[in-house]
Structure formats: C-alpha cells, structure tokens
Design a protein around this motif. Structure first.
Motif, PDB file in Angstrom:
ATOM      1  N   PRO A  71       0.822  -1.222   0.000  1.00 50.35           N
ATOM      2  CA  PRO A  71       0.000   0.000   0.000  1.00 50.35           C
ATOM      3  C   PRO A  71       0.855   1.271   0.000  1.00 50.35           C
ATOM      4  O   PRO A  71       1.801   1.391   0.785  1.00 50.35           O
ATOM      5  CB  PRO A  71      -0.810  -0.123   1.299  1.00 50.35           C
ATOM      6  N   PHE A  72       0.498   2.185  -0.887  1.00 49.28           N
ATOM      7  CA  PHE A  72       1.222   3.460  -0.976  1.00 49.28           C
ATOM      8  C   PHE A  72       0.286   4.542  -0.468  1.00 49.28           C
ATOM      9  O   PHE A  72      -0.548   5.063  -1.201  1.00 49.28           O
ATOM     10  CB  PHE A  72       1.655   3.723  -2.416  1.00 49.28           C
ATOM     11  N   THR A  73       0.422   4.878   0.802  1.00 45.07           N
ATOM     12  CA  THR A  73      -0.504   5.778   1.478  1.00 45.07           C
ATOM     13  C   THR A  73      -0.200   7.243   1.164  1.00 45.07           C
ATOM     14  O   THR A  73       0.827   7.581   0.583  1.00 45.07           O
ATOM     15  CB  THR A  73      -0.420   5.566   2.993  1.00 45.07           C
ATOM     16  N   VAL A  74      -1.130   8.096   1.596  1.00 45.36           N
ATOM     17  CA  VAL A  74      -0.948   9.534   1.433  1.00 45.36           C
ATOM     18  C   VAL A  74       0.290   9.987   2.201  1.00 45.36           C
ATOM     19  O   VAL A  74       1.047  10.859   1.747  1.00 45.36           O
ATOM     20  CB  VAL A  74      -2.195  10.293   1.924  1.00 45.36           C
ATOM     21  N   LYS A  75       0.530   9.399   3.369  1.00 40.37           N
ATOM     22  CA  LYS A  75       1.709   9.753   4.171  1.00 40.37           C
ATOM     23  C   LYS A  75       2.991   9.411   3.421  1.00 40.37           C
ATOM     24  O   LYS A  75       3.943  10.194   3.399  1.00 40.37           O
ATOM     25  CB  LYS A  75       1.674   9.019   5.514  1.00 40.37           C
ATOM     26  N   LYS A  76       3.023   8.243   2.784  1.00 36.50           N
ATOM     27  CA  LYS A  76       4.209   7.855   2.018  1.00 36.50           C
ATOM     28  C   LYS A  76       4.400   8.781   0.818  1.00 36.50           C
ATOM     29  O   LYS A  76       5.528   9.176   0.503  1.00 36.50           O
ATOM     30  CB  LYS A  76       4.096   6.404   1.552  1.00 36.50           C
ATOM     31  N   LEU A  77       3.302   9.109   0.135  1.00 38.85           N
ATOM     32  CA  LEU A  77       3.389  10.017  -1.007  1.00 38.85           C
ATOM     33  C   LEU A  77       3.918  11.378  -0.569  1.00 38.85           C
ATOM     34  O   LEU A  77       4.774  11.975  -1.238  1.00 38.85           O
ATOM     35  CB  LEU A  77       2.021  10.165  -1.658  1.00 38.85           C
ATOM     36  N   SER A  78       3.431  11.852   0.566  1.00 44.45           N
ATOM     37  CA  SER A  78       3.911  13.134   1.096  1.00 44.45           C
ATOM     38  C   SER A  78       5.405  13.059   1.404  1.00 44.45           C
ATOM     39  O   SER A  78       6.151  14.006   1.148  1.00 44.45           O
ATOM     40  CB  SER A  78       3.141  13.504   2.367  1.00 44.45           C
ATOM     41  N   GLY A  79       5.828  11.910   1.944  1.00 44.28           N
ATOM     42  CA  GLY A  79       7.241  11.721   2.234  1.00 44.28           C
ATOM     43  C   GLY A  79       8.092  11.744   0.984  1.00 44.28           C
ATOM     44  O   GLY A  79       9.186  12.322   0.973  1.00 44.28           O
ATOM     45  N   VAL A  80       7.612  11.109  -0.079  1.00 41.23           N
ATOM     46  CA  VAL A  80       8.355  11.079  -1.341  1.00 41.23           C
ATOM     47  C   VAL A  80       8.490  12.493  -1.911  1.00 41.23           C
ATOM     48  O   VAL A  80       9.570  12.909  -2.347  1.00 41.23           O
ATOM     49  CB  VAL A  80       7.663  10.148  -2.356  1.00 41.23           C
ATOM     50  N   ILE A  81       7.377  13.241  -1.917  1.00 44.45           N
ATOM     51  CA  ILE A  81       7.413  14.616  -2.430  1.00 44.45           C
ATOM     52  C   ILE A  81       8.370  15.472  -1.607  1.00 44.45           C
ATOM     53  O   ILE A  81       9.174  16.241  -2.148  1.00 44.45           O
ATOM     54  CB  ILE A  81       5.994  15.226  -2.417  1.00 44.45           C
ATOM     55  N   LEU A  82       8.321  15.301  -0.303  1.00 49.35           N
ATOM     56  CA  LEU A  82       9.214  16.050   0.575  1.00 49.35           C
ATOM     57  C   LEU A  82      10.673  15.666   0.321  1.00 49.35           C
ATOM     58  O   LEU A  82      11.566  16.522   0.330  1.00 49.35           O
ATOM     59  CB  LEU A  82       8.841  15.778   2.032  1.00 49.35           C
ATOM     60  N   GLY A  83      10.898  14.374   0.075  1.00 47.69           N
ATOM     61  CA  GLY A  83      12.253  13.917  -0.224  1.00 47.69           C
ATOM     62  C   GLY A  83      12.805  14.528  -1.493  1.00 47.69           C
ATOM     63  O   GLY A  83      13.979  14.911  -1.552  1.00 47.69           O
ATOM     64  N   VAL A  84      11.971  14.633  -2.520  1.00 45.05           N
ATOM     65  CA  VAL A  84      12.391  15.249  -3.781  1.00 45.05           C
ATOM     66  C   VAL A  84      12.763  16.712  -3.555  1.00 45.05           C
ATOM     67  O   VAL A  84      13.774  17.208  -4.076  1.00 45.05           O
ATOM     68  CB  VAL A  84      11.269  15.131  -4.838  1.00 45.05           C
ATOM     69  N   ILE A  85      11.956  17.407  -2.749  1.00 48.98           N
ATOM     70  CA  ILE A  85      12.259  18.807  -2.440  1.00 48.98           C
ATOM     71  C   ILE A  85      13.583  18.915  -1.689  1.00 48.98           C
ATOM     72  O   ILE A  85      14.421  19.783  -1.980  1.00 48.98           O
ATOM     73  CB  ILE A  85      11.122  19.426  -1.600  1.00 48.98           C
ATOM     74  N   GLY A  86      13.801  18.001  -0.735  1.00 50.35           N
ATOM     75  CA  GLY A  86      15.047  18.007   0.032  1.00 50.35           C
ATOM     76  C   GLY A  86      16.266  17.786  -0.840  1.00 50.35           C
ATOM     77  O   GLY A  86      17.292  18.463  -0.681  1.00 50.35           O
ATOM     78  N   VAL A  87      16.160  16.851  -1.772  1.00 49.69           N
ATOM     79  CA  VAL A  87      17.268  16.596  -2.698  1.00 49.69           C
ATOM     80  C   VAL A  87      17.535  17.821  -3.562  1.00 49.69           C
ATOM     81  O   VAL A  87      18.688  18.209  -3.796  1.00 49.69           O
ATOM     82  CB  VAL A  87      16.971  15.368  -3.583  1.00 49.69           C
ATOM     83  N   GLY A  88      16.458  18.453  -4.035  1.00 49.89           N
ATOM     84  CA  GLY A  88      16.617  19.645  -4.867  1.00 49.89           C
ATOM     85  C   GLY A  88      17.317  20.770  -4.128  1.00 49.89           C
ATOM     86  O   GLY A  88      18.176  21.456  -4.690  1.00 49.89           O
ATOM     87  N   ILE A  89      16.957  20.955  -2.863  1.00 46.34           N
ATOM     88  CA  ILE A  89      17.601  22.004  -2.058  1.00 46.34           C
ATOM     89  C   ILE A  89      19.059  21.657  -1.805  1.00 46.34           C
ATOM     90  O   ILE A  89      19.946  22.513  -1.886  1.00 46.34           O
ATOM     91  CB  ILE A  89      16.844  22.194  -0.734  1.00 46.34           C
ATOM     92  N   LEU A  90      19.328  20.394  -1.493  1.00 52.00           N
ATOM     93  CA  LEU A  90      20.689  19.960  -1.182  1.00 52.00           C
ATOM     94  C   LEU A  90      21.619  20.137  -2.379  1.00 52.00           C
ATOM     95  O   LEU A  90      22.737  20.649  -2.256  1.00 52.00           O
ATOM     96  CB  LEU A  90      20.685  18.498  -0.741  1.00 52.00           C
TER      97      LEU A  90
END
Length: 299
Positions: free
Chosen positions: A116-135
């Motif tokens: 199951p790919f929950t809303v929480k996991k999706l939010s985590g993935v989106i946040l991770g992409v933003i973190g990588v972009g900033i880094l």
C-alpha cells in the motif's frame, strides 16, 4: 531501549556514517571498483572468520544465485555508485542522499509487491524530492549543475537498496542474518572481481588510504553488520530503522571534522527535509515490520 542498545545504535550510525568518509578518501586514489572490491572481500573474510570462531555453520550454497543478486543489488552496485559519486560529491552530501533509501524502498515495494502506498508515504516522497533539490541545487548553473550527475549516482544507489530490500523479503525468509551478510559480501566480491582486476592502480596507495580501506571493510561493513544483527535481535527491526536518521548526521559530522567539508545552511536544510521525508515514509511508530528487516538499510 536500554542504554546498551542506545549505545550500540549510536555506534552503528557512527560506523555507517564513517563509510562515506572512507570512500571519499579511497575512491579518488584506488578508483571506485578496486575500493569496493576490497571492501566487500575483506568484509566477507572478516565475517567468515567471526562465524567460524563463534561456531556458526555457514549455509549459503543452496541459494547461490539469490546471493549473487543480493550481493549485486545491496552491495556491489550501490557501493560502487556511491564511490563514483564521491569522486566529486563530499561525504556529508553523499550520506544525506543515501538517507532517501526508505523512500525508494516504499516505491519499489508498491510497484513490485503492491505494498500500500498511502498519502503519508506520497507526502514523504514529495518532501524527499524537495530536500534533494535544495541539497544539490535546482538551477541549471552555478552550485547545482556539476553536482547533479554524482548526486544521481547516489540516488540510483538508494534505488538498488530498495530493490534489495524487497528482493530479500521475498527470497530469504527464514535465512539466518549472518549467512545473508556473508553471502551478500562474497557474492558482491565475485561480481566485482573481473572489473576491479582491470582497474588496478599503477602504484601502491598511501598509508592513509590503506587504513581507510581497512576501516571501510572491517569496521564500517563487517563490525557494523554485527551491531545491526544484535540490535535486530534486541529491539526489533522497526526501532533499529531509526539508525536511518543518525547515519547522515554522522556522515556530515565526520566530513566536517576530518575532511574540512563546509557545513552550510543549504546542507542543514536539505538534511532536515530529507529526514522528515524518511519519517513519513518509514513510519517508525508503525507496528508493521518493513521489508528490509534482514538487510542493512544503510551502509
């Protein structure tokens, strides 16, 4: 957790965080292929010696091809990719990018085994992409341009860790963790051997590089696995997964202390955002065990 478990968790994080330091030192001199061949071979030999000394009966031949796949996906390929990344990427940034492993594990599990790919996991993935972009940097010039290629190597390594986690959960049920560690390291060594022989350096490395190889293989791989297994047995895989939050912190710390790497505001913000994404994706407080309980999630 008891005090001894907390100390063991900190030591494990310190060792895995140190692996990025040692790869940053050894990769430019030995080359990524030779460095990682030495890492997995020496780690495998060390674990075999420990197993024999503790009278553990090694049982890996019956799943030889699975161990080759595990060795490739959880050691040979990701270790080598991270070493290539650290030819240009500093140790702290590589450690932070490696913390995206739970994010990619969740994606792989969703695609492969319909986890199951929950809303929480999706939010985590989106946040991770933003973190990588900033880094790394969003722009097409300046800071980020020359870092995106090595950063992509680190991210692909994290994808392989995710594949290895799901693969191990499907093919290694009931196998002893010590056998998995030995089989993985020796399998990775066999895969890398012909490539590393073709990339041998022309002169002997310095004493610092040799110490880095030993530290990487024996401490950050073999000894770290022993701590990891002990924690799994003592506190379980879910609490052990909290090491994911500590490894990049130690990676940044060691890079700053020993390599004079700059600890910038961008680095700290990227670290905090990526760790927040890990918290959402990994769901540490969940009672459900993850797919990577038998395979080290960070190294």
């Amino acid at each position: 957790m008891k005090l001894k478990d907390v100390i063991m968790l900190l030591l494990l994080a310190a060792l895995w965080g140190g692996s990025f330091l040692f790869m940053r030192i050894g990769a430019p001199v030995l080359g990524p292929l030779v460095l990682i061949e030495l890492r997995v071979l020496l780690a495998g030999i060390t674990l075999v010696i420990f197993a024999l000394a503790s009278r553990h009966r090694i049982h890996i031949v019956h799943k030889w091809w699975q161990y080759l796949i595990l060795g490739a996906s959880n050691a040979a390929l990701p270790f080598t990719l991270i070493s290539f990344a650290e030819l240009r990427l500093d140790a702290g940034s590589a450690a932070i990018l490696n913390a995206t492993t739970p994010m990619f594990t969740a994606l792989v599990a969703w695609l492969w085994v319909k986890d199951p790919f929950t809303v929480k996991k999706l939010s985590g993935v989106i946040l991770g992409v933003i973190g990588v972009g900033i880094l790394v940097g969003w722009g097409g010039s300046g800071h980020g341009l020359h870092l995106w290629l090595p950063a992509s190597f680190s991210l692909i390594a994290a994808i392989f860790y995710g594949i290895a986690g799901v693969f191990s959960s499907r093919h290694f049920k009931g196998e002893k963790p010590m056998d998995m560690a030995i089989g993985q390291q020796l399998g990775a060594s066999l895969i890398l051997l012909p490539f590393s022989l073709a990339a041998l350096p022309h002169e002997l490395p310095s004493r610092v590089v040799m110490f880095s190889v030993v530290g990487l293989a024996v401490l950050c791989t073999a000894v770290a696995y022993l701590f990891y297994f002990a924690l799994i047995q003592s506190v379980g895989p879910v609490k052990t997964l909290t090491v994911t939050f500590l490894v990049p912190v130690f990676g940044v710390l060691w890079g700053g202390l020993f390599l004079d790497e700059q600890i910038t505001v961008r680095l700290i913000i990227g670290l905090l955002i990526i760790l927040s994404s890990v918290a959402l994706v990994a769901n540490i407080n969940s009672k459900r065990k993850g797919t990577t309980s038998s395979v080290a999630p960070e190294n």
